[in-house]
Design a protein around this motif. Structure first.
Motif, PDB file in Angstrom:
ATOM      1  N   SER A   1       0.838  -1.199   0.000  1.00  0.00           N
ATOM      2  CA  SER A   1       0.000   0.000   0.000  1.00  0.00           C
ATOM      3  C   SER A   1       0.867   1.239   0.000  1.00  0.00           C
ATOM      4  O   SER A   1       2.029   1.214   0.382  1.00  0.00           O
TER       5      SER A   1
ATOM      6  N   LEU B   1     -15.539  -3.196   4.645  1.00  0.00           N
ATOM      7  CA  LEU B   1     -15.370  -2.608   3.312  1.00  0.00           C
ATOM      8  C   LEU B   1     -16.681  -1.994   2.830  1.00  0.00           C
ATOM      9  O   LEU B   1     -16.692  -0.897   2.253  1.00  0.00           O
TER      10      LEU B   1
ATOM     11  N   ASP C   1     -17.336   1.205   4.749  1.00  0.00           N
ATOM     12  CA  ASP C   1     -16.418   2.263   4.325  1.00  0.00           C
ATOM     13  C   ASP C   1     -16.865   2.871   3.004  1.00  0.00           C
ATOM     14  O   ASP C   1     -16.863   4.095   2.843  1.00  0.00           O
ATOM     15  N   GLN C   2     -17.234   2.029   2.065  1.00  0.00           N
ATOM     16  CA  GLN C   2     -17.681   2.549   0.773  1.00  0.00           C
ATOM     17  C   GLN C   2     -18.962   3.363   0.924  1.00  0.00           C
ATOM     18  O   GLN C   2     -19.136   4.407   0.278  1.00  0.00           O
TER      19      GLN C   2
ATOM     20  N   ASP D   1     -15.029  10.053   5.975  1.00  0.00           N
ATOM     21  CA  ASP D   1     -13.843   9.189   5.859  1.00  0.00           C
ATOM     22  C   ASP D   1     -13.510   8.638   7.244  1.00  0.00           C
ATOM     23  O   ASP D   1     -12.557   9.063   7.894  1.00  0.00           O
TER      24      ASP D   1
ATOM     25  N   LEU E   1     -12.403   5.674   8.300  1.00  0.00           N
ATOM     26  CA  LEU E   1     -11.170   4.899   8.473  1.00  0.00           C
ATOM     27  C   LEU E   1      -9.973   5.807   8.722  1.00  0.00           C
ATOM     28  O   LEU E   1      -9.174   5.576   9.638  1.00  0.00           O
ATOM     29  N   GLU E   2      -9.812   6.811   7.909  1.00  0.00           N
ATOM     30  CA  GLU E   2      -8.659   7.692   8.043  1.00  0.00           C
ATOM     31  C   GLU E   2      -8.764   8.553   9.304  1.00  0.00           C
ATOM     32  O   GLU E   2      -7.759   8.828   9.956  1.00  0.00           O
TER      33      GLU E   2
ATOM     34  N   THR F   1      -4.637   3.955   6.568  1.00  0.00           N
ATOM     35  CA  THR F   1      -5.330   2.753   7.029  1.00  0.00           C
ATOM     36  C   THR F   1      -6.105   2.084   5.905  1.00  0.00           C
ATOM     37  O   THR F   1      -6.128   0.858   5.793  1.00  0.00           O
ATOM     38  N   ARG F   2      -6.738   2.887   5.058  1.00  0.00           N
ATOM     39  CA  ARG F   2      -7.550   2.301   3.989  1.00  0.00           C
ATOM     40  C   ARG F   2      -6.680   1.503   3.022  1.00  0.00           C
ATOM     41  O   ARG F   2      -7.022   0.383   2.636  1.00  0.00           O
ATOM     42  N   ASN F   3      -5.565   2.081   2.614  1.00  0.00           N
ATOM     43  CA  ASN F   3      -4.683   1.361   1.693  1.00  0.00           C
ATOM     44  C   ASN F   3      -4.191   0.060   2.314  1.00  0.00           C
ATOM     45  O   ASN F   3      -4.124  -0.983   1.654  1.00  0.00           O
TER      46      ASN F   3
ATOM     47  N   TYR G   1      -7.287  -2.382   2.508  1.00  0.00           N
ATOM     48  CA  TYR G   1      -7.739  -2.876   1.213  1.00  0.00           C
ATOM     49  C   TYR G   1      -6.672  -3.721   0.531  1.00  0.00           C
ATOM     50  O   TYR G   1      -6.973  -4.780  -0.032  1.00  0.00           O
TER      51      TYR G   1
END
Length: 768
Positions: free
Chosen positions: A6, A617, A620-621, A629, A631-632, A639-641, A644
């Motif tokens: 990531s 997921l 989050d979407q 946002d 997660l961030e 964190t997202r990268n 995922y």
């Protein structure tokens, strides 16, 4: 999601860091220390030694759990009847047939050879004694036990190299360490230990390769690319389900290549020529190298198995001619006109047969038959199987001997006992209205108006023009001359009027592989005949690729044919929830049994977290669609990268090894889930770290080339992750110990103890 790495952003900085696999490391005590690490001026020694010590501990634990009482039971267990037998066949150089590629079986044969096993014991029945037959079974079992033990540190390394914290690494490795299903499979002469470690090594090597992407075509880059290819080759050379690992790695590679095309890459765009070199290198390392290694194991397989054996019947006469002492080739004789022969179906082994009884006027569905003489398939050899082969145009009486039957000739077949001629015509067969009926007619009809209907062409598939038609060695299609249907039979018996014998009919699909027959014998030959005294036939060569392709076709055909029911078969939806297991072995007098089932605690947790990951997921979407946002903001930048790409890569690995089984029509068993279970424990370790990272402080990059990318955790987060890890492993260890008597086969349990372990639909023995 398919990439194991990531891009992460440091908190409080605008600098993007193109990192390796998702980061995770121990706590940084101060901002200064963190700054020093980011700048490459400091790296805590604990990043190395605490991980190394933990890996040594879990490795020792893996060897203990796999080798504990490995000599028990001293009898053949479950599928050891197959894979132990195959090792014996290798050592005797006797040809056998199996639906799996040869790599893992060759390893068993090598181990047997190293310890002096002569291969005389053939593992015929479950429960046969190893001690009485002096079989070095402990050494043979030690091979999968060693591979299974080493899989645990490989899983630890996957987590470590992906940048996860020490407790996450310990959790993933620990769930595999204390899993009853892996332990039971690893302690026996079975293939899955080789399959699982090869799959895990493929994932590890690809992660190592991906981490060297900033130095493409360097020594380390090539090393890990080729090691990934070698590991992939070992997976698919063990079982064909290894193709699912190719799907996992291949998906990540395609996404990586797609990213390389991005003109906005931080490192600068690649020219099409440079992109082509990247593509070619990956194709070479991950396709060409594995394929040639895969071919190599088949070459070894053919080089060892040079003697005739139980696998002969699965192969063509041309293939069998390459084996010494092959009975079919040794007893093969050329067929001449006016010989009396017996004809058998290649697949069902029934003889072409006829008798005076006739087809009924009407069949059960009301259709009218010809009421002709019945032609059936009969499993036993008797005189009603005798057929005289006659030429299309009769030879003069004084010159009837010495005329060979050749490929492509039209012939008549006269049923000797009833003096009638084989015929097919445009009348529906008893069981297949779309196929033609086979019957016989008297000589006067066969010589006059219906002569053409009694003519059949001998067709030897892939045979040369005018090739000699021989007993045993010439597989042939019998094609009806006027209608071009092929004589065929199947396994569904005729009704009582047909004495439950097999139906013979004309198959309109003349190219179908099941149309093949062979002439077994020539009963009209006397022992004094000169044709009985022929010179011994020499072993014939056959090109490797031709042998390989023929074997591949046979393996795929018979693998797809494994559709019969089995008392311990299960469906894929049952596997993640461990709804049932498989009985491997029982001993009645001591009430001992080996029941193949996983550790329910670990399996249920891992399966639950797979669903949690999908939920995260999705949430989050959905939140991103609403401009939030979470997660961030809650877990920090990057964190997202990490979630995922790294955890998503593990999830992809699980899905690629699991969902394809829904498309298979063959028998399926719980052990088919073991590679997916390995991927699920990786997801579990990653998600536990994510969920219990209650106070993230920063993401940091280690100095280039110095190790995995790490996430910096606060003391509170590390304590929470360790607490979750100890809690999960504590319960998992209890579950392992509770089901251990069923895993190791000893000690025996009383009725109450057995019933206490019937948590779900576990069909355990001695429960009453």
């Amino acid at each position: 999601m398919a990439s194991p790495s990531s891009s992460i952003r440091h908190r409080g900085s605008k600098k993007n860091v193109d990192a390796g696999s998702p980061p995770a490391t121990p706590e940084v005590k101060s901002t200064e220390t963190l700054s020093a690490v980011v700048k490459g001026k400091a790296e805590p020694a604990s990043w190395e030694w605490d991980y190394r010590i933990a890996m040594v501990i879990v490795t020792i634990g893996a060897f203990i759990t796999r080798f504990w009482k490995i000599s028990y039971p001293d009898e053949v267990v479950f599928d050891e009847v197959h894979f132990g037998k195959f090792a014996s066949y290798y050592l005797q150089r006797t040809y056998f047939f199996d639906v799996h590629p040869p790599f893992a079986k060759l390893l068993f044969a090598l181990m047997g050879w190293l310890v002096g096993f002569d291969g005389q014991f053939l593992f015929e029945n479950i429960g046969d004694s190893y001690i009485k037959n002096k079989v070095p079974y402990v050494a043979l079992r030690a091979l999968p036990a060693t591979l299974g033990s080493l899989t645990v540190p490989v899983v630890f390394l996957i987590m470590w190299e992906s940048g996860y914290s020490l407790p996450a690494c310990v959790l993933s490795a620990g769930l595999l360490l204390f899993d009853n299903a892996h332990i039971a499979e690893d302690r026996l002469i079975l293939l899955d230990a080789t399959l699982v470690i090869s799959m895990a090594l493929s994932v590890l090597c690809y992660i190592k390769f991906h981490k060297n992407r900033h130095e493409p075509f360097g020594r380390k880059w090539w090393k890990w690319l080729l090691l990934t290819g070698i590991s992939l080759s070992c997976v698919i050379s063990t079982k064909y389900v290894g193709v699912f690992t190719f799907v996992t790695i291949g998906s990540a590679v395609l996404i990586d290549l797609w990213n390389l095309l991005d003109i906005n890459r931080r490192q600068g765009k690649l020219s099409l020529f440079e992109f082509g070199t990247h593509f070619a290198a990956r194709a070479f390392g991950l396709i060409i190298v594995p394929f040639f290694l895969y071919l190599f194991w088949f070459q070894v397989h053919f080089a060892i198995l040079t003697k005739s054996g139980p696998g002969d019947d699965f192969m063509s006469p041309e293939f069998q001619a390459t084996l010494s002492d092959n009975a079919m080739i040794a007893q093969s004789k050329g067929i001449e006109y006016y010989d009396v022969i017996t004809i058998r179906h290649k697949d069902t082994k029934v003889y072409l047969h006829s008798h005076p009884d006739r087809y009924p006027l009407r069949y059960d569905d009301g259709r009218v038959s010809s009421q002709g003489q019945q032609v059936t398939g009969y499993p036993h050899n008797d005189t009603n199987n005798h057929w005289q082969i006659l030429p299309e145009i009769a030879f003069p009486t004084e010159n009837r001997t010495g005329h060979k039957v050749l490929n492509g000739h039209n012939v008549q077949l006269r049923h000797v006992v009833t003096d009638t001629f084989l015929l097919s015509h445009d009348v529906a067969s008893p069981s297949y209205p779309t196929n033609q009926e086979f019957t016989t007619i008297p000589p006067e009809e066969a010589a006059d108006k219906r002569r053409n209907d009694t003519l059949f062409e001998i067709q030897i598939p892939r045979g040369k023009s005018n090739e000699e038609f021989r007993t045993r060695s010439s597989l042939f299609n019998l094609i009806h001359f006027p209608s071009k249907v092929a004589m065929w039979t199947h396994t569904t018996p005729l009704p009582d009027w047909g004495f439950k014998q097999a139906e013979i009919n004309g198959n309109k699909n003349a190219k179908e592989a099941s149309n093949l027959w062979f002439a077994e014998d020539i009963p009209s030959l006397t022992p004094e005949s000169e044709r009985m005294n022929q010179e011994p036939r020499k072993v014939q060569p056959m090109r490797f690729l031709k042998k390989y392709i023929e074997l591949q076709v046979a393996m795929f055909h018979h693998n797809n044919a494994l559709t019969s029911s089995h008392p311990y078969a299960s469906e894929p939806f049952q596997w993640p929830f461990l709804l049932r297991g498989v009985s491997f072995w029982t001993k009645n007098d001591t009430r001992e049994q080996i029941y193949f089932v996983g550790n329910p605690i670990g399996w249920w947790l891992s399966s639950s977290l797979l669903a949690v990951f999908v939920g995260i997921l999705g949430a989050d979407q959905l939140s991103l669609r609403r401009g939030i946002d979470a997660l961030e903001e809650i877990w920090g930048p990057g964190t997202r990268n990490r979630l995922y790409n790294s955890t998503g890569f593990f999830f992809l690995c699980w899905a690629a090894h699991y969902f394809p089984f829904y498309l298979m029509g063959r028998q399926r068993f719980l052990h088919h889930y073991l590679p997916s279970h390995v991927a699920s424990v990786l997801v579990t370790g990653a998600l536990v770290e994510f969920l219990f990272n209650i106070d993230p402080i920063a993401l940091a990059e280690t100095p280039s080339g110095s190790g995995p990318q790490k996430v910096r955790h606060s003391r509170q987060s590390l304590m929470a992750i360790w607490a979750a890890t100890f809690a999960v492993l504590g319960v998992a260890i209890w579950g392992f110990g509770f089901f251990a008597p069923l895993t190791y086969g000893t000690p025996g349990l009383d009725v109450a103890g057995i019933n206490a372990r019937k948590w779900l639909s576990y069909d355990l023995h001695f429960a009453k």
